[in-house]
Design a protein around this motif. Structure first.
Motif, mmCIF file in Angstrom:
data_model
loop_
_atom_site.group_PDB
_atom_site.id
_atom_site.type_symbol
_atom_site.label_atom_id
_atom_site.label_comp_id
_atom_site.label_asym_id
_atom_site.label_seq_id
_atom_site.Cartn_x
_atom_site.Cartn_y
_atom_site.Cartn_z
ATOM 1 N N LYS A 120 23.626 23.565 26.950
ATOM 2 C CA LYS A 120 23.943 23.615 27.539
ATOM 3 C C LYS A 120 25.276 24.391 28.380
ATOM 4 O O LYS A 120 25.144 24.662 29.677
ATOM 5 C CB LYS A 120 23.980 21.926 28.498
ATOM 6 N N LYS A 121 26.016 24.544 27.483
ATOM 7 C CA LYS A 121 27.231 25.391 27.576
ATOM 8 C C LYS A 121 27.048 26.498 27.318
ATOM 9 O O LYS A 121 27.754 27.606 27.795
ATOM 10 C CB LYS A 121 27.890 24.686 27.221
ATOM 11 N N GLY A 122 25.633 26.833 27.118
ATOM 12 C CA GLY A 122 25.551 28.467 26.972
ATOM 13 C C GLY A 122 25.726 28.716 25.199
ATOM 14 O O GLY A 122 25.391 29.643 24.460
ATOM 15 N N MET A 123 25.926 27.718 24.218
ATOM 16 C CA MET A 123 26.664 28.006 22.941
ATOM 17 C C MET A 123 25.365 28.071 22.250
ATOM 18 O O MET A 123 23.821 27.625 21.935
ATOM 19 C CB MET A 123 27.030 26.771 22.433
ATOM 20 N N THR A 124 25.105 28.658 20.630
ATOM 21 C CA THR A 124 23.996 29.315 20.646
ATOM 22 C C THR A 124 24.037 28.598 18.897
ATOM 23 O O THR A 124 23.303 28.787 17.967
ATOM 24 C CB THR A 124 23.628 31.132 20.357
ATOM 25 N N LYS A 125 25.659 28.262 18.460
ATOM 26 C CA LYS A 125 25.561 27.718 16.861
ATOM 27 C C LYS A 125 26.398 27.135 17.231
ATOM 28 O O LYS A 125 26.864 26.487 17.938
ATOM 29 C CB LYS A 125 25.831 29.333 15.980
ATOM 30 N N SER A 126 25.980 25.303 16.612
ATOM 31 C CA SER A 126 27.429 24.695 16.311
ATOM 32 C C SER A 126 28.260 24.751 14.738
ATOM 33 O O SER A 126 27.485 24.582 13.864
ATOM 34 C CB SER A 126 26.422 23.318 16.102
ATOM 35 N N MET A 127 29.667 24.575 15.158
ATOM 36 C CA MET A 127 30.123 23.900 13.402
ATOM 37 C C MET A 127 30.620 23.113 14.035
ATOM 38 O O MET A 127 31.436 22.299 15.088
ATOM 39 C CB MET A 127 30.762 25.450 13.533
ATOM 40 N N GLY A 128 31.045 22.508 12.870
ATOM 41 C CA GLY A 128 32.153 21.298 12.490
ATOM 42 C C GLY A 128 32.235 20.951 10.837
ATOM 43 O O GLY A 128 31.157 21.313 9.761
#
Length: 383
Positions: A120-128
């Motif tokens: 929803k914030k416009g991010m296209t990849k998730s890292m962690g």
């Protein structure tokens, strides 16, 4: 059948529940060192963590039958978005961290909530996991569960790895820590390199001055941001972060354990070493009451620490491919080693974290005969 729900942290009570969950889930792990609750509270408080000056975060709780069974943060670092994609982060990169879960179903639901928020914030990849900054506690522990971490390093249940990878996350980068015995000195070759440097009039290795704390911090920050700027995952440290970290770590700053190397009078390298406060925190179980504050205060006045950790070290970029860089590093390591053994009763050192492909730092670690003792993974997934 019990229902599982995920909701955003919204109240003071929610924040307390978010913090307390880690103590319940990890309390029986003999190698987990409970952080001080006040420090965890400061980490997630935008008023007390300078990282929030260039970032935003949403915390989530998982509940089953009104019992908290999991937690996660979803966050965006606006400076990380500005970094080149080939250095690990860049446009479209969102993060998650501060992850704890009682079971795999809770883990999946939490991760889905974090990913939805990032989308929803416009991010296209998730890292962690990054908790919360790359400079704080990055990565999931995947090797080294059989011994406690040193100060400011994470410790996670081994089964988290399988849960995260089952959700489609793949390793993006491995971080290493090295341990070594420091009582007996280093190999003859390193001793000769140090001795040659001591005779070089161009080189001066000095202790920091706590009386000039802000000035010394500014020197170290300038070297750090230059030295690490080409590293994978680099995000520049900002003045608000340095101010907050400085306040947090100032009681652990001992002049003989932090060195600045000068070449022809110019600061070009530094090494920061911290006594392992986890040795005294471990029996306190996250609380300074009723008498933990006294034990900690007495230790801070004149710490005896079997282990020292080197969390940060850097040489300015223009020297990094030269022999001078390794010579300065070996000199700082040796000078601090001597004082740590004599003044603090230190027997063991830990270096890290270090990127697994950082050839210079890994070569230095091997040259002083240190061994990898812990491995952490940062994961990535397309959204």
């Amino acid at each position: 059948m019990s229902s599982l729900s995920i909701r955003p942290v919204a109240t003071k009570a929610d924040r307390k529940a978010f913090i307390e969950l880690a103590y319940r889930l990890n309390g029986n792990d003999p190698n987990w060192v409970a952080p001080l609750r006040s420090e965890v509270a400061a980490t997630i408080d935008p008023k007390k963590n300078g990282w929030f000056s260039h970032a935003e975060a949403q915390l989530f709780l998982a509940e089953r039958d009104r019992k908290v069974v999991g937690r996660i943060s979803a966050h965006i670092d606006f400076l990380a978005l500005e970094m080149p994609a080939e250095k690990g982060f860049g446009p479209g990169t969102g993060f998650w961290g501060l992850f704890e879960a009682e079971d795999q179903n809770a883990a999946k639901a939490l991760m889905n909530a974090a990913e939805d928020w990032l989308r929803k914030k416009g991010m296209t990849k998730s890292m962690g996991p990054l908790s919360l900054s790359i400079w704080e506690e990055p990565g999931l522990l995947v090797k080294g569960h059989d011994h406690p971490p040193t100060i400011l390093m994470g410790h996670h249940p081994a089964h988290y790895q399988g849960w995260i990878e089952a959700l489609g996350y793949a390793p993006a980068k491995k971080l290493l820590t090295y341990c070594l015995n420091v009582e007996n000195g280093f190999p003859p070759l390193i001793q000769r390199i140090v001795a040659a440097g001591e005779k070089n009039a161009r080189i001066h290795i000095r202790r920091v001055s706590k009386a000039k704390f802000e000035d010394e911090a500014a020197i170290i920050l300038a070297i750090l941001n230059d030295a690490w700027s080409d590293n994978w995952g680099f995000v520049p440290l900002t003045a608000p972060e340095i101010a907050d970290v400085g306040n947090k770590l100032k009681p652990l700053v001992f002049e003989d354990l932090i060195r600045i190397a000068e070449l022809d009078g110019e600061p070009v390298a530094f090494m920061m070493t911290l006594p392992d406060m986890n040795e005294v925190l471990r029996p306190l179980k996250g609380s300074l009451l009723p008498f933990g504050w006294l034990k900690l205060l007495m230790w801070l006045r004149k710490p005896k620490s079997h282990t020292m950790r080197v969390p940060l070290m850097g040489v300015v970029k223009r020297l990094q491919s030269s022999r001078m860089a390794s010579q300065l590093a070996f000199m700082m390591i040796e000078f601090i080693r001597r004082d740590a053994v004599v003044d603090y009763g230190t027997r063991r050192g830990e270096i890290g974290w270090v990127l697994d492909d950082n050839q210079g730092m890994n070569a230095i670690a091997h040259a002083i005969e240190s061994k990898i003792n812990r491995e952490y993974l940062i994961y990535r997934k397309a959204l």
